[in-house]
Structures are given as structure tokens and as C-alpha cells.
Write a protein that holds these residues in place. Structure first.
Motif, PDB file in Angstrom:
ATOM      1  N   ILE A   1     -20.870  -6.071  -2.098  1.00 36.51           N
ATOM      2  CA  ILE A   1     -19.699  -5.425  -2.689  1.00 36.51           C
ATOM      3  C   ILE A   1     -18.623  -5.349  -1.620  1.00 36.51           C
TER       4      ILE A   1
ATOM      5  N   ASP B   1     -23.320   3.250   0.238  1.00 34.58           N
ATOM      6  CA  ASP B   1     -23.445   2.048  -0.591  1.00 34.58           C
ATOM      7  C   ASP B   1     -22.475   1.996  -1.759  1.00 34.58           C
ATOM      8  N   THR B   2     -21.561   2.962  -1.853  1.00 29.60           N
ATOM      9  CA  THR B   2     -20.576   2.927  -2.930  1.00 29.60           C
ATOM     10  C   THR B   2     -19.166   2.892  -2.334  1.00 29.60           C
ATOM     11  N   LEU B   3     -18.261   2.293  -3.069  1.00 29.41           N
ATOM     12  CA  LEU B   3     -16.872   2.226  -2.601  1.00 29.41           C
ATOM     13  C   LEU B   3     -16.274   3.623  -2.491  1.00 29.41           C
ATOM     14  N   GLU B   4     -16.673   4.516  -3.375  1.00 34.40           N
ATOM     15  CA  GLU B   4     -16.155   5.891  -3.342  1.00 34.40           C
ATOM     16  C   GLU B   4     -16.506   6.576  -2.023  1.00 34.40           C
ATOM     17  N   HIS B   5     -17.765   6.470  -1.621  1.00 28.68           N
ATOM     18  CA  HIS B   5     -18.177   7.108  -0.380  1.00 28.68           C
ATOM     19  C   HIS B   5     -17.586   6.411   0.839  1.00 28.68           C
TER      20      HIS B   5
ATOM     21  N   THR C   1     -24.553   0.268   5.943  1.00 27.99           N
ATOM     22  CA  THR C   1     -24.663   0.087   4.504  1.00 27.99           C
ATOM     23  C   THR C   1     -25.709  -0.948   4.135  1.00 27.99           C
TER      24      THR C   1
ATOM     25  N   LEU D   1     -22.498  -2.914   0.972  1.00 28.30           N
ATOM     26  CA  LEU D   1     -21.053  -3.065   1.129  1.00 28.30           C
ATOM     27  C   LEU D   1     -20.752  -4.058   2.248  1.00 28.30           C
TER      28      LEU D   1
END
Length: 240
Positions: free
Chosen positions: A4, A218-222, A236, A239
Motif C-alpha cells: 500500500i 499498517d494503515t494509511l490513517e495511522h 510496517t 505500507l
């Protein structure tokens, strides 16, 4: 499945956790190579001491999770651990290349792909074994590209006794005030659980001249939140 993409404009160094473990079996040569051909700054892994005093790459203290075997890592010989073959990430497919790597194999892959080694010293180790790990990296011409990380303060202090200029990060889940003071007093960079990191903590560490790595996001938000806090590195699984 692919990585990602996280658009951080090159300001944050991205580190592949246990290799590119979002795509390949964690802490295996395929996971390290998968990270090597991507844009990651570094490849993180974990090293244990075997019963016969050798070094092997694996995260857990046993092989229950990664190989469905009730086999203790530190109470087994290197050759016996090495003989284990793991299944792919689907838990079914058998692959002959999925075995526990040696320390040298991990460093060699990082060196081939010009990646920083982010090497966790698992559990408390005798100081002479920590020095032997560092010496192995030095013999391979890659010590200056290794960052040692550990939850054990004793491990990092022992490393600094003989290798005072070695890059090192103190791992912490809670980031307590006394832990921050320990890092500042001993000139150890921070490796913080991503869910305990705050801008105030990052600023305090930066003011002391220390770098801040966070795990495992592992998330774009975090990742965007960590970016807003001003962290230097993100560890990660997926990402990029």
C-alpha cells in the motif's frame, strides 16, 4: 496483493517489518528479498541465540505460530531449527525456500539491496554474544548500516560498551517518562509502539537530538498520524 503506497514525500524512512511480511512469510529470505526490491530504507528482523551458541532469525521463542511445531528456539540446535520448513502465508502451500535464515544470510540480502539492517536482539543476551553479532556485521562490511534494537536495556548498554558508535534504538510499548529519560541519558534513539506515540513525546526526543521510529503501522490513517507527529521512521508490514 501488493504493498500500500504511503505518500510521505520521502521525509519518513520506511522499514519492512520482519521483511515484507505483508506479502511473504515473515523473517524468511523471500520476505527480505521482497523488501529489497522495493523502496524501503531498512529491513527489520529478529535474532535469537540457539542452544549451540549460533544465531538464527525468527521472532518468537518457539515455532508454534510460524511452523506449528512445539520447538523452543533457544533450547534447540541451529541445524535442527534450520531443517524446519514452513508453509506459505496461506498456511497450506509448502515451499522449500521457507526456512529460518542465518544472521549472515539476512545481512547479505540487506547488503545486496543496499538496505539498512534493523536488527532486534531478542531476549536478554550475554554481552559476548551481542559483541559477536556486531562483529559478524563488521566482518561483512555492514556494521555501519546496522541499527540494533531491543526491549532489553542491558543488551543495548552492553553493545555500547564495545561498540560505542553503533546505531541503537530502545524498544518500548508504553513510552514511560523514565524510559524517555533512559534513552536521553544513554543517547539511544527511540523505537516506540505506534499506538503510544504522541507529538509531545516525539518533540521531547527530537529536542534531545534523538530519532524516533514507530511500530507497527499498517494503515494509511495511522501512518498519516505518525507523519503529523513528526516521526523519523515507520516500521510496517505492508505500507511502502
Amino acid at each position: 496483493m501488493n504493498t500500500i503506497l504511503f505518500e510521505n514525500k520521502g521525509k519518513i524512512k520506511m522499514i519492512a517489518h520482519r521483511g515484507l511480511s505483508g506479502l511473504e512469510k515473515e523473517n524468511t529470505c523471500p520476505a527480505f528479498v521482497a523488501a529489497g526490491v522495493k523502496s524501503y530504507y531498512g529491513i527489520e528482523t529478529d535474532v535469537h541465540i540457539t542452544k549451540d551458541g549460533k544465531f538464527i532469525i525468527v521472532h518468537d521463542d518457539d515455532l508454534k505460530r510460524v511452523a506449528n511445531l512445539d520447538m523452543s528456539v533457544e533450547n534447540s540446535n541451529f541445524s535442527d531449527l534450520r531443517a524446519v520448513r514452513m508453509t506459505d502465508t496461506d498456511g497450506v502451500t509448502e515451499r522449500a525456500d521457507l526456512f529460518l535464515p542465518s544472521l549472515e544470510e539476512y545481512i547479505s540480502i540487506c547488503k545486496k539491496y543496499d538496505k539498512e539492517c534493523i536488527l532486534e536482539l531478542k531476549n536478554k543476551m550475554p554481552e559476548e554474544k551481542i559483541w559477536e553479532i556486531a562483529q559478524t556485521a563488521q566482518n561483512m562490511g555492514w556494521l555501519e548500516r546496522v541499527t540494533f534494537i531491543s526491549f532489553s536495556a542491558e543488551n543495548l548498554l552492553a553493545l555500547r560498551e564495545k561498540y560505542p558508535r553503533a546505531s541503537a534504538q530502545y524498544l518500548t510499548e508504553l513510552c514511560l517518562d523514565e524510559e524517555i529519560e533512559f534513552m536521553i541519558n544513554n543517547r539511544l534513539d527511540a523505537d516506540l509502539c505506534g499506538y503510544c506515540v504522541t507529538k509531545e513525546r516525539v518533540d521531547r526526543l527530537h529536542e534531545a537530538g534523538l530519532r524516533v521510529n514507530v511500530w507497527t503501522l499498517d494503515t494509511l490513517e495511522h501512518a498519516e498520524m505518525a507523519k503529523a507527529f513528526g516521526v523519523d521512521m515507520i516500521t510496517t508490514n505492508i505500507l511502502e
